[in-house]
Design a protein around this motif. Structure first.
Motif, PDB file in Angstrom:
ATOM      1  N   GLU A 141      -7.581  23.192 -10.799  1.00  0.00           N
ATOM      2  CA  GLU A 141      -8.103  23.395  -9.547  1.00  0.00           C
ATOM      3  C   GLU A 141      -7.466  22.581  -8.508  1.00  0.00           C
ATOM      4  O   GLU A 141      -7.530  22.942  -7.436  1.00  0.00           O
ATOM      5  N   LEU A 142      -6.884  21.062  -8.924  1.00  0.00           N
ATOM      6  CA  LEU A 142      -5.927  19.882  -8.335  1.00  0.00           C
ATOM      7  C   LEU A 142      -4.639  21.113  -7.571  1.00  0.00           C
ATOM      8  O   LEU A 142      -4.148  21.104  -7.090  1.00  0.00           O
ATOM      9  N   LEU A 143      -4.150  21.686  -8.624  1.00  0.00           N
ATOM     10  CA  LEU A 143      -2.661  22.491  -8.267  1.00  0.00           C
ATOM     11  C   LEU A 143      -3.435  23.536  -6.947  1.00  0.00           C
ATOM     12  O   LEU A 143      -2.501  24.095  -6.059  1.00  0.00           O
ATOM     13  N   ARG A 144      -4.068  24.038  -7.286  1.00  0.00           N
ATOM     14  CA  ARG A 144      -4.738  25.228  -6.301  1.00  0.00           C
ATOM     15  C   ARG A 144      -5.090  23.721  -4.905  1.00  0.00           C
ATOM     16  O   ARG A 144      -5.002  24.861  -3.867  1.00  0.00           O
ATOM     17  N   GLU A 145      -6.281  23.014  -5.196  1.00  0.00           N
ATOM     18  CA  GLU A 145      -6.366  22.649  -3.563  1.00  0.00           C
ATOM     19  C   GLU A 145      -5.106  21.904  -2.930  1.00  0.00           C
ATOM     20  O   GLU A 145      -5.362  21.759  -1.807  1.00  0.00           O
ATOM     21  N   VAL A 146      -4.411  21.558  -3.941  1.00  0.00           N
ATOM     22  CA  VAL A 146      -2.887  20.600  -2.615  1.00  0.00           C
ATOM     23  C   VAL A 146      -2.130  21.924  -2.370  1.00  0.00           C
ATOM     24  O   VAL A 146      -1.549  21.563  -3.725  1.00  0.00           O
ATOM     25  N   HIS A 147      -2.096  22.268  -1.600  1.00  0.00           N
ATOM     26  CA  HIS A 147      -1.732  23.526  -0.940  1.00  0.00           C
ATOM     27  C   HIS A 147       0.195  23.066  -1.506  1.00  0.00           C
ATOM     28  O   HIS A 147       0.473  21.620  -0.426  1.00  0.00           O
ATOM     29  N   GLY A 148       0.880  23.489  -1.780  1.00  0.00           N
ATOM     30  CA  GLY A 148       2.504  23.194  -2.321  1.00  0.00           C
ATOM     31  C   GLY A 148       3.096  22.441  -3.119  1.00  0.00           C
ATOM     32  O   GLY A 148       4.139  22.322  -2.770  1.00  0.00           O
ATOM     33  N   VAL A 184       5.410  17.998 -10.575  1.00  0.00           N
ATOM     34  CA  VAL A 184       4.981  17.129  -9.229  1.00  0.00           C
ATOM     35  C   VAL A 184       3.471  16.178  -9.704  1.00  0.00           C
ATOM     36  O   VAL A 184       3.842  15.478  -8.855  1.00  0.00           O
ATOM     37  N   LEU A 185       3.139  17.592  -9.419  1.00  0.00           N
ATOM     38  CA  LEU A 185       1.810  16.866  -9.837  1.00  0.00           C
ATOM     39  C   LEU A 185       1.627  16.709 -10.751  1.00  0.00           C
ATOM     40  O   LEU A 185       0.671  15.729 -10.946  1.00  0.00           O
ATOM     41  N   SER A 186       2.209  16.929 -12.202  1.00  0.00           N
ATOM     42  CA  SER A 186       2.076  15.591 -13.415  1.00  0.00           C
ATOM     43  C   SER A 186       2.581  14.831 -12.995  1.00  0.00           C
ATOM     44  O   SER A 186       2.303  13.791 -13.262  1.00  0.00           O
ATOM     45  N   ARG A 187       3.859  14.789 -12.945  1.00  0.00           N
ATOM     46  CA  ARG A 187       4.268  13.139 -12.067  1.00  0.00           C
ATOM     47  C   ARG A 187       3.124  11.535 -10.909  1.00  0.00           C
ATOM     48  O   ARG A 187       3.214  10.863 -11.333  1.00  0.00           O
ATOM     49  N   THR A 197       0.743  -1.409   0.268  1.00  0.00           N
ATOM     50  CA  THR A 197       0.202   0.230  -0.415  1.00  0.00           C
ATOM     51  C   THR A 197       0.421   1.249   0.289  1.00  0.00           C
ATOM     52  O   THR A 197       0.581   2.306  -0.945  1.00  0.00           O
ATOM     53  N   MET A 198       1.609   1.374   1.402  1.00  0.00           N
ATOM     54  CA  MET A 198       3.108   2.206   0.805  1.00  0.00           C
ATOM     55  C   MET A 198       3.370   2.684  -0.762  1.00  0.00           C
ATOM     56  O   MET A 198       4.149   3.980  -0.574  1.00  0.00           O
ATOM     57  N   TYR A 199       3.781   1.835  -0.904  1.00  0.00           N
ATOM     58  CA  TYR A 199       4.545   1.569  -2.436  1.00  0.00           C
ATOM     59  C   TYR A 199       3.779   2.650  -3.541  1.00  0.00           C
ATOM     60  O   TYR A 199       4.195   2.977  -3.996  1.00  0.00           O
ATOM     61  N   VAL A 200       2.319   2.143  -3.489  1.00  0.00           N
ATOM     62  CA  VAL A 200       1.496   2.536  -4.354  1.00  0.00           C
ATOM     63  C   VAL A 200       1.698   4.514  -3.767  1.00  0.00           C
ATOM     64  O   VAL A 200       1.150   5.099  -4.866  1.00  0.00           O
ATOM     65  N   LEU A 201       1.088   4.365  -2.797  1.00  0.00           N
ATOM     66  CA  LEU A 201       0.959   5.537  -2.030  1.00  0.00           C
ATOM     67  C   LEU A 201       1.931   6.426  -1.191  1.00  0.00           C
ATOM     68  O   LEU A 201       1.675   7.653  -1.393  1.00  0.00           O
ATOM     69  N   ASN A 202       3.440   5.945  -1.800  1.00  0.00           N
ATOM     70  CA  ASN A 202       4.380   6.738  -1.380  1.00  0.00           C
ATOM     71  C   ASN A 202       4.680   8.078  -1.452  1.00  0.00           C
ATOM     72  O   ASN A 202       3.930   8.382  -2.299  1.00  0.00           O
ATOM     73  N   GLY A 203       4.644   9.134  -0.686  1.00  0.00           N
ATOM     74  CA  GLY A 203       5.327  10.240  -1.257  1.00  0.00           C
ATOM     75  C   GLY A 203       4.440  11.170  -0.597  1.00  0.00           C
ATOM     76  O   GLY A 203       3.811  10.756   0.543  1.00  0.00           O
ATOM     77  N   LYS A 204       4.900  12.302  -0.595  1.00  0.00           N
ATOM     78  CA  LYS A 204       3.808  13.641   0.401  1.00  0.00           C
ATOM     79  C   LYS A 204       2.549  13.527   0.075  1.00  0.00           C
ATOM     80  O   LYS A 204       1.541  14.192   0.272  1.00  0.00           O
ATOM     81  N   TRP A 205       2.421  13.811  -1.496  1.00  0.00           N
ATOM     82  CA  TRP A 205       1.192  14.214  -2.539  1.00  0.00           C
ATOM     83  C   TRP A 205       0.648  12.848  -2.657  1.00  0.00           C
ATOM     84  O   TRP A 205      -1.414  13.652  -3.377  1.00  0.00           O
ATOM     85  N   LYS A 206       0.278  11.987  -3.047  1.00  0.00           N
ATOM     86  CA  LYS A 206      -0.801  11.378  -3.406  1.00  0.00           C
ATOM     87  C   LYS A 206      -1.891  10.487  -2.838  1.00  0.00           C
ATOM     88  O   LYS A 206      -2.915  11.381  -3.507  1.00  0.00           O
TER      89      LYS A 206
END
Length: 131
Positions: A49-56, A61-64, A24-33
């Motif tokens: 919209e996602l860029l605005r909602e996911v602060h920081g 990174v969002l694209s990746r 699970t952590m492998y799929v959801l890894n990182g700070k943003w997923k």
């Protein structure tokens, strides 16, 4: 006293649980997923919209992260016939199975923030009295 076979069964169950958590952590890894999934559980959203909602998060990174989530069948990407062309992301049926997980994480986060903020307020109060 626990029998050896019961102990082995418990160890096997523990190992299986740990492996499932690692998967699970492998799929959801990182700070943003998890934040991206949580947003999309509420409604489909365009990239901006996602860029605005996911602060920081940065656009790169969002694209990746969106590509990774799409590769794991958690979200789908739809090109809208607009001018200029825009892209909308939506949680898949499979991805929506994570909604209870994101809610559990959020619930724990609310409680933790309250607990820690309460402790910090206690310390600030003690510090103020000491001065």
């Amino acid at each position: 006293m626990m029998m050896q076979s019961e102990n082995n069964d418990l160890i096997k169950e523990c190992n299986q649980t740990i492996q499932a958590i690692h998967d699970t952590m492998y799929v959801l890894n990182g700070k943003w997923k998890v934040s991206i999934i949580a947003c999309l559980c509420y409604k489909p959203m365009r990239f901006s919209e996602l860029l605005r909602e996911v602060h920081g998060i940065s656009g790169k990174v969002l694209s990746r992260e969106l590509k990774d989530l799409e590769m794991n069948h958690l979200i789908s990407r739809k090109v809208l016939e607009t001018q200029p062309i825009s892209v909308e992301y939506e949680i898949t049926d499979y991805g929506s199975t994570l909604k209870s997980l994101t809610q559990a994480i959020a619930d724990w986060g609310f409680k933790h923030r309250k607990k820690i903020a309460g402790k910090l307020l206690e310390y600030e109060h003690v510090d103020a009295l000491a001065k």
